[in-house]
Design a protein around this motif. Structure first.
Motif, PDB file in Angstrom:
ATOM      1  N   LEU A 157      48.321  96.054  27.574  1.00 41.18           N
ATOM      2  CA  LEU A 157      48.356  95.784  26.128  1.00 41.18           C
ATOM      3  C   LEU A 157      46.969  95.715  25.505  1.00 41.18           C
ATOM      4  O   LEU A 157      46.851  95.566  24.299  1.00 41.18           O
ATOM      5  CB  LEU A 157      49.066  94.454  25.859  1.00 41.18           C
ATOM      6  CG  LEU A 157      50.548  94.388  26.195  1.00 41.18           C
ATOM      7  CD1 LEU A 157      51.131  93.084  25.656  1.00 41.18           C
ATOM      8  CD2 LEU A 157      51.306  95.571  25.609  1.00 41.18           C
ATOM      9  N   GLY A 158      45.927  95.799  26.345  1.00 43.67           N
ATOM     10  CA  GLY A 158      44.590  95.609  25.787  1.00 43.67           C
ATOM     11  C   GLY A 158      44.317  94.139  25.554  1.00 43.67           C
ATOM     12  O   GLY A 158      45.013  93.276  26.104  1.00 43.67           O
ATOM     13  N   LEU A 159      43.335  93.842  24.716  1.00 40.39           N
ATOM     14  CA  LEU A 159      42.770  92.499  24.720  1.00 40.39           C
ATOM     15  C   LEU A 159      43.110  91.598  23.555  1.00 40.39           C
ATOM     16  O   LEU A 159      43.045  90.377  23.671  1.00 40.39           O
ATOM     17  CB  LEU A 159      41.242  92.608  24.812  1.00 40.39           C
ATOM     18  CG  LEU A 159      40.744  93.219  26.125  1.00 40.39           C
ATOM     19  CD1 LEU A 159      39.279  93.575  26.019  1.00 40.39           C
ATOM     20  CD2 LEU A 159      40.989  92.262  27.269  1.00 40.39           C
ATOM     21  N   HIS A 160      43.463  92.146  22.419  1.00 39.65           N
ATOM     22  CA  HIS A 160      43.494  91.237  21.270  1.00 39.65           C
ATOM     23  C   HIS A 160      44.857  91.050  20.597  1.00 39.65           C
ATOM     24  O   HIS A 160      45.399  89.968  20.579  1.00 39.65           O
ATOM     25  CB  HIS A 160      42.448  91.658  20.256  1.00 39.65           C
ATOM     26  CG  HIS A 160      42.343  90.725  19.104  1.00 39.65           C
ATOM     27  ND1 HIS A 160      41.967  89.413  19.272  1.00 39.65           N
ATOM     28  CD2 HIS A 160      42.605  90.876  17.777  1.00 39.65           C
ATOM     29  CE1 HIS A 160      41.987  88.800  18.098  1.00 39.65           C
ATOM     30  NE2 HIS A 160      42.378  89.669  17.176  1.00 39.65           N
ATOM     31  N   ASP A 161      45.375  92.100  19.986  1.00 38.04           N
ATOM     32  CA  ASP A 161      46.612  91.890  19.227  1.00 38.04           C
ATOM     33  C   ASP A 161      47.635  92.987  19.500  1.00 38.04           C
ATOM     34  O   ASP A 161      47.446  93.825  20.379  1.00 38.04           O
ATOM     35  CB  ASP A 161      46.307  91.711  17.732  1.00 38.04           C
ATOM     36  CG  ASP A 161      45.732  92.974  17.101  1.00 38.04           C
ATOM     37  OD1 ASP A 161      45.931  94.082  17.650  1.00 38.04           O
ATOM     38  OD2 ASP A 161      45.083  92.863  16.046  1.00 38.04           O
ATOM     39  N   ILE A 202      53.791  86.361  19.946  1.00 43.59           N
ATOM     40  CA  ILE A 202      54.686  87.332  20.567  1.00 43.59           C
ATOM     41  C   ILE A 202      55.590  87.995  19.517  1.00 43.59           C
ATOM     42  O   ILE A 202      55.968  89.163  19.654  1.00 43.59           O
ATOM     43  CB  ILE A 202      55.498  86.642  21.689  1.00 43.59           C
ATOM     44  CG1 ILE A 202      56.218  87.671  22.539  1.00 43.59           C
ATOM     45  CG2 ILE A 202      56.463  85.610  21.150  1.00 43.59           C
ATOM     46  CD1 ILE A 202      56.769  87.090  23.822  1.00 43.59           C
ATOM     47  N   GLU A 203      55.860  87.271  18.441  1.00 41.36           N
ATOM     48  CA  GLU A 203      56.717  87.837  17.382  1.00 41.36           C
ATOM     49  C   GLU A 203      56.095  89.095  16.767  1.00 41.36           C
ATOM     50  O   GLU A 203      56.806  89.991  16.320  1.00 41.36           O
ATOM     51  CB  GLU A 203      56.964  86.807  16.265  1.00 41.36           C
ATOM     52  CG  GLU A 203      57.827  85.620  16.664  1.00 41.36           C
ATOM     53  CD  GLU A 203      57.105  84.608  17.537  1.00 41.36           C
ATOM     54  OE1 GLU A 203      55.849  84.592  17.513  1.00 41.36           O
ATOM     55  OE2 GLU A 203      57.776  83.843  18.261  1.00 41.36           O
ATOM     56  N   LYS A 204      54.757  89.128  16.757  1.00 41.33           N
ATOM     57  CA  LYS A 204      54.065  90.301  16.217  1.00 41.33           C
ATOM     58  C   LYS A 204      54.363  91.527  17.073  1.00 41.33           C
ATOM     59  O   LYS A 204      54.502  92.646  16.580  1.00 41.33           O
ATOM     60  CB  LYS A 204      52.552  90.056  16.209  1.00 41.33           C
ATOM     61  CG  LYS A 204      52.096  89.115  15.136  1.00 41.33           C
ATOM     62  CD  LYS A 204      51.979  89.882  13.841  1.00 41.33           C
ATOM     63  CE  LYS A 204      51.352  89.030  12.760  1.00 41.33           C
ATOM     64  NZ  LYS A 204      51.448  89.724  11.457  1.00 41.33           N
ATOM     65  N   LEU A 224      56.538  94.962  15.969  1.00 43.40           N
ATOM     66  CA  LEU A 224      56.034  96.326  16.118  1.00 43.40           C
ATOM     67  C   LEU A 224      56.962  97.158  17.004  1.00 43.40           C
ATOM     68  O   LEU A 224      57.213  98.332  16.732  1.00 43.40           O
ATOM     69  CB  LEU A 224      54.620  96.299  16.721  1.00 43.40           C
ATOM     70  CG  LEU A 224      53.937  97.654  16.949  1.00 43.40           C
ATOM     71  CD1 LEU A 224      53.653  98.359  15.613  1.00 43.40           C
ATOM     72  CD2 LEU A 224      52.631  97.489  17.730  1.00 43.40           C
ATOM     73  N   TYR A 225      57.464  96.549  18.069  1.00 46.81           N
ATOM     74  CA  TYR A 225      58.307  97.292  19.018  1.00 46.81           C
ATOM     75  C   TYR A 225      59.736  97.446  18.517  1.00 46.81           C
ATOM     76  O   TYR A 225      60.483  98.273  19.012  1.00 46.81           O
ATOM     77  CB  TYR A 225      58.380  96.573  20.378  1.00 46.81           C
ATOM     78  CG  TYR A 225      57.063  96.249  21.057  1.00 46.81           C
ATOM     79  CD1 TYR A 225      55.871  96.856  20.678  1.00 46.81           C
ATOM     80  CD2 TYR A 225      57.029  95.326  22.108  1.00 46.81           C
ATOM     81  CE1 TYR A 225      54.680  96.532  21.317  1.00 46.81           C
ATOM     82  CE2 TYR A 225      55.840  95.010  22.747  1.00 46.81           C
ATOM     83  CZ  TYR A 225      54.667  95.609  22.345  1.00 46.81           C
ATOM     84  OH  TYR A 225      53.502  95.291  22.989  1.00 46.81           O
ATOM     85  N   GLU A 226      60.125  96.597  17.584  1.00 51.38           N
ATOM     86  CA  GLU A 226      61.528  96.487  17.158  1.00 51.38           C
ATOM     87  C   GLU A 226      62.427  96.191  18.356  1.00 51.38           C
ATOM     88  O   GLU A 226      63.506  96.780  18.529  1.00 51.38           O
ATOM     89  CB  GLU A 226      61.983  97.757  16.425  1.00 51.38           C
ATOM     90  CG  GLU A 226      61.172  97.991  15.151  1.00 51.38           C
ATOM     91  CD  GLU A 226      61.370  99.365  14.536  1.00 51.38           C
ATOM     92  OE1 GLU A 226      61.537 100.324  15.303  1.00 51.38           O
ATOM     93  OE2 GLU A 226      61.359  99.460  13.297  1.00 51.38           O
ATOM     94  N   LYS A 227      61.952  95.273  19.210  1.00 47.38           N
ATOM     95  CA  LYS A 227      62.663  94.919  20.444  1.00 47.38           C
ATOM     96  C   LYS A 227      62.427  93.449  20.747  1.00 47.38           C
ATOM     97  O   LYS A 227      61.405  92.888  20.366  1.00 47.38           O
ATOM     98  CB  LYS A 227      62.089  95.714  21.628  1.00 47.38           C
ATOM     99  CG  LYS A 227      62.252  97.205  21.539  1.00 47.38           C
ATOM    100  CD  LYS A 227      63.459  97.636  22.305  1.00 47.38           C
ATOM    101  CE  LYS A 227      63.597  99.151  22.219  1.00 47.38           C
ATOM    102  NZ  LYS A 227      64.732  99.617  22.982  1.00 47.38           N
TER     103      LYS A 227
END
Lengths: 244, 244
Positions: free
Chosen positions: B8-12, B43-45, B49-52
């Protein structure tokens, strides 16, 4: 306005981050640094995804014309400088950032995958690597990689050898060539080594072989790198056994 | 079907790659490994984004129930296992991959940024780091970081200290705590060190201070790490001068 230095990751156009892509789409000029590394997809694929034209930044542009061509433009427009892998694996990119700071240009960095951590896929702990070294072309009189390897070995640490490349000439050193070089410089040809090609793609090629075998058996995907393990933990042994 | 291990990388939420996002959207179950590292966004963010929906994979799930909960499901459905940073920075993830191989489950890896290369932003060459080490909580009797540092220093190499964390308890070791530990274990308090917070974000905090000053002056962004430089090249000196 901002100079965005954006890592593209390792393999194709879709390895850019969602954030990176959003930003590229908002930038007015997009440069691709294309002499220290190479993507494994045509530049047209990037242009298609970005819906933008890309300007190739070769060594001459980066090393001698960066100020007028890129940095000063970023005073008035948003500029993206795309770097294959992660932005600061090469010293050149640190230099660009320092010059931008001197000119009071705002720089924002978007990180991405680098071969330095992507080698984690072979199953050797990243904590147990020593100093990284690279093998250049025209290496008849070069011994730094040997010195680095010997020191790492003495400490029981793994050694990652990065291999030289000249992307604009489509010239890439192979794992076989690197292995031959190491043998020629006196490293035991029976030592176990790990050859990698195409790390970052869905089909990386990973082989565990003696250095001698590695010098004879081609790896066909690019880019390539070579690892000689230090002292192995049993889980590392187990991971390597999949590639024997 | 495939088990996708996705960095996921580091930030957001937007640090995932375009490819990673496309795949997550196609997966039936999505797990987030959440005990070895922490993102700096809710985690809601990610779910938005994923719509999952995302299932939190804690230590218990990863270390004792991985086979039934995740691996065997991947025989019949596409599963995504999200890892903060790059997938193989932690040994746990190599273990997951080995177990998947034993069960004949196809695994595909999507790499991303890791703190190991993101420290490149401070301007010290990644080639000149020695072995990485980490400082654990409850370190009264721990001397490994000191041994590693002394060896790197002897070789003129930079040392990256990763700092312990327990993300589910929102407990993160700070650069100040790490500096105090190093001083207590006998490292010269006047030595120059680099404290980092929030690497991977657009506003990383980077300070160049003596170890003593570092132990007193808080860094407020997370996650944090500490670097003690080895022998400095003039361009590295210049880069560090921006953070003094």
């Amino acid at each position: 306005m901002v100079l965005y230095i954006i890592g593209l990751g390792l393999h194709d156009e879709k390895d850019i981050s969602v954030k990176g892509l959003e930003i590229v789409k908002r930038c007015e000029f997009i440069y691709l640094e294309s002499y220290t590394s190479a993507l494994s997809c045509p530049i047209e694929k990037l242009e298609e995804l970005y819906e933008k034209k890309i300007i190739i930044a070769d060594r001459n542009l980066i090393e001698t014309k960066i100020e007028s061509e890129i940095l000063l433009k970023a005073k008035e427009k948003n500029i993206a400088l795309l770097i294959i892998g992660d932005p600061f694996a090469a010293t050149t990119h640190t230099d660009i950032r320092l010059r931008a700071k001197e000119l009071n240009i705002e720089v924002k960095i978007i990180h991405n995958a680098s071969v330095i951590t992507a080698v984690g896929i072979i199953g050797l702990e990243l904590y147990k690597y020593g100093k990284i070294t690279s093998i250049p072309f025209n290496n008849e009189n070069i011994i730094t990689p040997i010195t680095v390897f010997n020191k790492n070995k003495e400490l029981g640490l793994h050694t990652l050898f990065l291999l030289d490349l000249e992307p604009l000439k489509r010239k890439f050193m192979t794992v076989s060539e690197a292995s031959s070089y190491l043998i020629k410089k006196g490293i035991d040809e029976n030592i176990i080594s790990i050859g990698c090609g195409g790390l970052g793609s869905f089909e990386p090629q990973i082989k565990v072989r003696s250095l001698k075998e590695m010098s004879l058996e081609p790896i066909t995907r690019y880019p390539q790198c070579l690892i000689i393990p230090g002292k192995l933990h049993f889980m590392e042994e187990e991971a390597l056994s999949f590639y024997k």
